[in-house]
Motif scaffolding. Structure first.
Motif, short mmCIF file in Angstrom:
data_model
loop_
_atom_site.label_atom_id
_atom_site.label_comp_id
_atom_site.label_asym_id
_atom_site.label_seq_id
_atom_site.Cartn_x
_atom_site.Cartn_y
_atom_site.Cartn_z
N PHE A 31 0.84 -1.20 0.00
CA PHE A 31 0.00 0.00 0.00
C PHE A 31 0.88 1.26 0.00
O PHE A 31 0.59 2.23 -0.71
N CYS A 32 1.95 1.23 0.78
CA CYS A 32 2.88 2.36 0.82
C CYS A 32 3.52 2.58 -0.55
O CYS A 32 3.71 3.72 -0.99
N GLU A 33 3.85 1.48 -1.23
CA GLU A 33 4.40 1.57 -2.57
C GLU A 33 3.38 2.19 -3.53
O GLU A 33 3.73 2.98 -4.41
N MET A 34 2.12 1.83 -3.35
CA MET A 34 1.05 2.36 -4.20
C MET A 34 0.94 3.87 -4.04
O MET A 34 0.79 4.62 -5.02
N ALA A 35 1.03 4.34 -2.78
CA ALA A 35 0.94 5.78 -2.52
C ALA A 35 2.06 6.53 -3.22
O ALA A 35 1.87 7.62 -3.76
N CYS A 36 3.24 5.92 -3.24
CA CYS A 36 4.40 6.53 -3.89
C CYS A 36 4.27 6.47 -5.41
O CYS A 36 4.50 7.46 -6.11
N THR A 37 3.89 5.31 -5.93
CA THR A 37 3.77 5.12 -7.38
C THR A 37 2.78 6.10 -7.99
O THR A 37 3.02 6.68 -9.05
N HIS A 38 1.66 6.29 -7.31
CA HIS A 38 0.61 7.18 -7.82
C HIS A 38 0.80 8.62 -7.39
O HIS A 38 -0.01 9.49 -7.75
N ASP A 39 1.83 8.88 -6.56
CA ASP A 39 2.18 10.24 -6.15
C ASP A 39 0.96 10.98 -5.60
O ASP A 39 0.61 12.07 -6.07
#
Length: 261
Positions: A31-39
């Protein structure tokens, strides 16, 4: 403005006596990666962070470490509200430290925050559960109206005082919640991004059978039209299956739980 909506983490949950914590750790890292990927600009956590009111130290550590990562050292706004499984005061206890990381926490419907800096964000408290914040990157102003799980006691505490008559206090649950949502939505403006966050059960939403005691009687099921039209997005928690609330045209949504429970 990009929002990422989540809810119903239920950290510390057991399945037939077996901990789900390691699974939760893996999915929250994703989920943390998703927040970063989608900025994303802001993250809405719509209640039931923990599975019970007395979470283990390991469950609390996972929560704290996750929201710190999600905040990206204060560069991303994180908004957390309590659900029916959370202990409101325990959740709010970290608020002074969380503020430094751009994290805003509301434990009860009557919870208030102070205006000022939350990480790099300039936050203006407008009322209990309501604040505005400027997002410098997009040039937009967001108004967030937060309603943590409105149980009978907390709902009455925010709506009434001792001088109110008993007849007024005896209004049915739907009317009381509607009044609260309407008062919070009064701060929405045509030139702002208007987001409502709550932890409630709406009529016709599809359950997955994993939320204990979700059927509290029909009086606790809220009709879709209870949410003010001025709310451009309504981020809900409580129902574990991700879905658009029927009749809302996608404006009102449940994110669902992070794992099948």
């Amino acid at each position: 403005m990009k929002l990422l909506h989540t809810a119903d983490w239920h950290l510390g949950k057991l399945l037939e006596g077996c901990s789900r914590l390691e699974e939760q750790r893996i999915v929250l890292a994703q989920f943390c990666e998703m927040a970063c990927t989608h900025d994303v600009d802001a993250i809405c956590i719509a209640g039931d962070v923990f599975d019970n009111s007395h979470p283990s130290a390991a469950a609390e550590e996972l929560f704290y470490s996750t929201i710190k990562v999600l905040s990206d050292e204060g560069r991303r706004l994180v908004i957390v509200i309590a659900g029916n499984h959370d202990q409101a005061l325990r959740l709010e206890a970290i608020a002074p430290l969380a503020r430094e990381h751009g994290i805003v926490i509301f434990g009860t419907p009557k919870s208030e925050i102070l205006s000022g800096k939350y990480g790099p964000f300039d936050v203006e408290a407008l009322d209990a559960g309501v604040f505005s914040v400027n997002f410098k990157r997009s040039g937009e102003t967001g108004v967030f109206a937060c309603v943590p799980y409105p149980g009978e006691k907390s709902l009455n505490e925010v709506l009434y005082n001792e001088a109110d008559d008993e007849e007024k206090k005896a209004e049915d649950y739907t009317k009381r919640v509607a009044r609260l949502l309407e008062s919070r939505a009064s701060y929405f403006r045509p030139d702002t991004v208007n987001v409502m966050i709550s932890h409630v059960y709406t009529m016709n939403s599809t359950q997955d059978g994993s939320e204990r005691g979700i059927m509290l009687g029909s009086s606790y099921m809220l009709p879709t039209d209870i949410f003010p039209e001025s709310a451009q997005y309504v981020a809900l928690g409580h129902v574990h299956r991700p879905q658009r609330v029927p009749g809302s045209h996608g404006r009102i949504r449940y994110s669902g739980s992070i794992l099948p429970y």
